[in-house]
Design a protein around this motif. Sequence first.
Motif, short mmCIF file in Angstrom:
data_model
loop_
_atom_site.label_atom_id
_atom_site.label_comp_id
_atom_site.label_asym_id
_atom_site.label_seq_id
_atom_site.Cartn_x
_atom_site.Cartn_y
_atom_site.Cartn_z
N SER A 191 134.68 -5.42 -28.40
CA SER A 191 135.44 -4.39 -28.00
C SER A 191 135.02 -3.00 -27.91
CB SER A 191 136.62 -4.21 -29.21
OG SER A 191 136.15 -3.95 -30.17
N ILE A 192 133.27 -2.37 -28.05
CA ILE A 192 132.95 -1.79 -28.48
C ILE A 192 132.40 -0.76 -26.79
CG2 ILE A 192 131.72 -1.96 -30.92
CD1 ILE A 192 129.49 -2.25 -29.18
N GLU A 193 132.18 0.44 -27.31
CA GLU A 193 131.81 1.54 -26.56
C GLU A 193 130.09 1.07 -26.63
OE1 GLU A 193 134.22 5.16 -25.38
OE2 GLU A 193 134.34 5.16 -28.17
N GLY A 194 129.51 1.59 -27.30
CA GLY A 194 127.94 1.75 -27.09
C GLY A 194 127.44 -0.42 -27.44
N LYS A 195 126.60 -0.34 -27.65
CA LYS A 195 125.61 -1.27 -27.50
C LYS A 195 125.28 -2.28 -28.68
CE LYS A 195 123.22 -0.42 -22.95
NZ LYS A 195 122.21 0.38 -22.19
N PHE A 196 125.33 -3.58 -28.58
CA PHE A 196 124.43 -4.42 -29.59
C PHE A 196 123.78 -5.76 -29.41
CE2 PHE A 196 128.10 -6.97 -28.04
CZ PHE A 196 127.84 -8.46 -28.33
N LEU A 197 122.90 -5.53 -30.46
CA LEU A 197 121.70 -7.03 -30.21
C LEU A 197 122.14 -7.98 -31.36
CD1 LEU A 197 119.54 -8.76 -29.04
CD2 LEU A 197 118.03 -6.68 -30.25
N LEU A 198 122.08 -9.14 -31.81
CA LEU A 198 122.78 -10.03 -32.88
C LEU A 198 121.94 -10.94 -32.62
CD1 LEU A 198 125.34 -10.49 -34.69
CD2 LEU A 198 126.59 -11.43 -32.77
N SER A 199 121.67 -11.44 -34.19
CA SER A 199 120.95 -12.67 -34.61
C SER A 199 121.46 -13.55 -35.40
CB SER A 199 119.73 -11.81 -35.20
OG SER A 199 118.94 -11.07 -34.90
N TYR A 200 121.32 -14.70 -34.70
CA TYR A 200 122.36 -15.98 -35.61
C TYR A 200 121.56 -17.04 -35.00
CZ TYR A 200 126.87 -15.06 -36.49
OH TYR A 200 128.14 -14.07 -36.56
N ASN A 201 121.62 -17.86 -35.97
CA ASN A 201 121.11 -19.39 -35.73
C ASN A 201 121.71 -20.05 -34.26
OD1 ASN A 201 123.75 -18.55 -37.50
ND2 ASN A 201 122.80 -21.60 -38.34
N ASP A 202 120.82 -21.13 -34.21
CA ASP A 202 121.69 -21.51 -32.70
C ASP A 202 122.40 -22.75 -33.09
OD1 ASP A 202 121.92 -22.30 -30.39
OD2 ASP A 202 119.84 -22.22 -29.12
N CYS A 203 124.02 -22.87 -32.70
CA CYS A 203 124.38 -23.40 -33.25
C CYS A 203 125.83 -23.57 -32.22
CB CYS A 203 125.30 -23.21 -34.97
SG CYS A 203 126.12 -22.05 -34.56
N GLU A 204 126.22 -24.45 -31.99
CA GLU A 204 127.55 -24.49 -30.99
C GLU A 204 128.90 -23.63 -31.11
OE1 GLU A 204 127.61 -25.85 -28.22
OE2 GLU A 204 125.91 -26.07 -27.59
N PHE A 205 129.14 -23.29 -32.43
CA PHE A 205 130.20 -23.21 -32.50
C PHE A 205 129.92 -21.31 -32.44
CE2 PHE A 205 131.52 -19.12 -36.09
CZ PHE A 205 133.50 -20.17 -35.95
N ILE A 206 129.04 -20.64 -33.01
CA ILE A 206 128.29 -19.48 -32.15
C ILE A 206 128.36 -19.29 -30.98
CG2 ILE A 206 126.34 -17.28 -32.50
CD1 ILE A 206 128.38 -17.86 -34.82
N ARG A 207 127.58 -20.15 -30.24
CA ARG A 207 126.82 -20.42 -28.60
C ARG A 207 128.33 -20.06 -28.28
NH1 ARG A 207 122.97 -21.09 -25.68
NH2 ARG A 207 120.82 -21.59 -27.42
N SER A 208 129.67 -21.21 -28.50
CA SER A 208 131.01 -20.68 -27.77
C SER A 208 132.24 -19.53 -28.28
CB SER A 208 131.89 -22.10 -29.08
OG SER A 208 131.93 -22.11 -29.74
N LEU A 209 131.96 -18.79 -29.61
CA LEU A 209 132.13 -17.37 -29.96
C LEU A 209 132.27 -16.72 -28.34
CD1 LEU A 209 132.03 -17.03 -33.97
CD2 LEU A 209 134.03 -17.72 -32.41
N TYR A 210 130.23 -16.22 -28.08
CA TYR A 210 130.12 -15.78 -27.42
C TYR A 210 129.99 -16.03 -25.70
CZ TYR A 210 129.52 -12.30 -31.31
OH TYR A 210 129.77 -11.85 -33.02
N ASP A 211 130.76 -17.20 -25.53
CA ASP A 211 130.78 -17.83 -24.10
C ASP A 211 131.22 -16.48 -22.85
OD1 ASP A 211 129.98 -18.63 -21.96
OD2 ASP A 211 130.91 -20.93 -22.77
N VAL A 212 131.22 -15.43 -23.38
CA VAL A 212 132.18 -14.92 -22.57
C VAL A 212 131.90 -13.86 -21.41
CG1 VAL A 212 134.23 -14.15 -24.79
CG2 VAL A 212 131.97 -12.80 -23.73
N PRO A 213 132.22 -13.26 -20.23
CA PRO A 213 130.87 -12.71 -19.41
C PRO A 213 130.98 -11.52 -20.10
CG PRO A 213 133.69 -13.17 -18.48
CD PRO A 213 133.63 -13.62 -19.62
N GLY A 214 129.74 -11.36 -19.13
CA GLY A 214 129.30 -9.73 -19.94
C GLY A 214 127.93 -10.19 -20.76
#
Length: 273
Positions: A191-214
């Motif tokens: 929901s932010i106006e700015g930009k973000f860069l996020l580091s995570y461990n590679d797992c299905e749960f996190i990938r599914s969370l951010y599997d959205v357009p854009g």
Amino acid sequence: MRELIVSLFPLYYERYIEVFGGGGWVLFHKPPGNDFEVYNDFNSLLVNLYRCVRDKYEELQKELKYVLNSREEFERVRSILDTEQVEDDVKQAAYFYQLIRYSYASGLTSFGSQPHDIRSNFPIIEQAHRRLAKVVIENKDFEKLIRQYDRPVSFFYLDPPYFDTEKYYKNVGEEGFQKEDHIRLRDALLSIEGKFLLSYNDCEFIRSLYDVPGINIESYTRINNIKQRYDGGAQFPEILIANYDMHEREREGSGQMNLFDINNGLVKEEDTL
């Protein structure tokens, strides 16, 4: 991965906000520039240490004259921070710095250091003092921090507790960082106006969370610092997640526009003198 992470920063931003500051690996690696910088962490002991390094580093160095080089002293200091309220912020910072320096893998739970004169770290503390001079140091929940500093010109770098490894993080709250917090972080970032860069461990749960357009997700690996002690070269899979083109800096750098270059399409040959 800090070299890679900094290379993937967006081309333009005016506010840099490190939401889960921790050891400040990326903050200390990035050039200071002219941008407005914020360091944040939910660990109040860590934030107090950074504030003392920024504002009271000479007093901190004097307090560190006492060298902690035994398991008994380590446990004594650890017990003080766990059970007592240390009124003096500099003394508290000195105790906490000693625990970090003398604990195994900086885990704060067990003594694991070879004999070491902590005064040899004074030049590093002084360098950190200069680097932090203009940095705003916060101790806030990530959602409140993001809301406070979000602008179209804001850039957030985030290295949160990794999913299913939250138990390794100390003082992140009474219940620790929960699954619901990972979801809350996702909702705040989308929901932010700015930009973000996020580091995570590679797992299905996190990938599914951010599997959205854009949203862009890229896979990387890094050396597993703990595991390589008994398995040399062990790798740890990570992902980087961003709401912008992570390679815009690389692409712009390879084809930088030059106002006086007649081959860049801005100036026709017949228009030159």
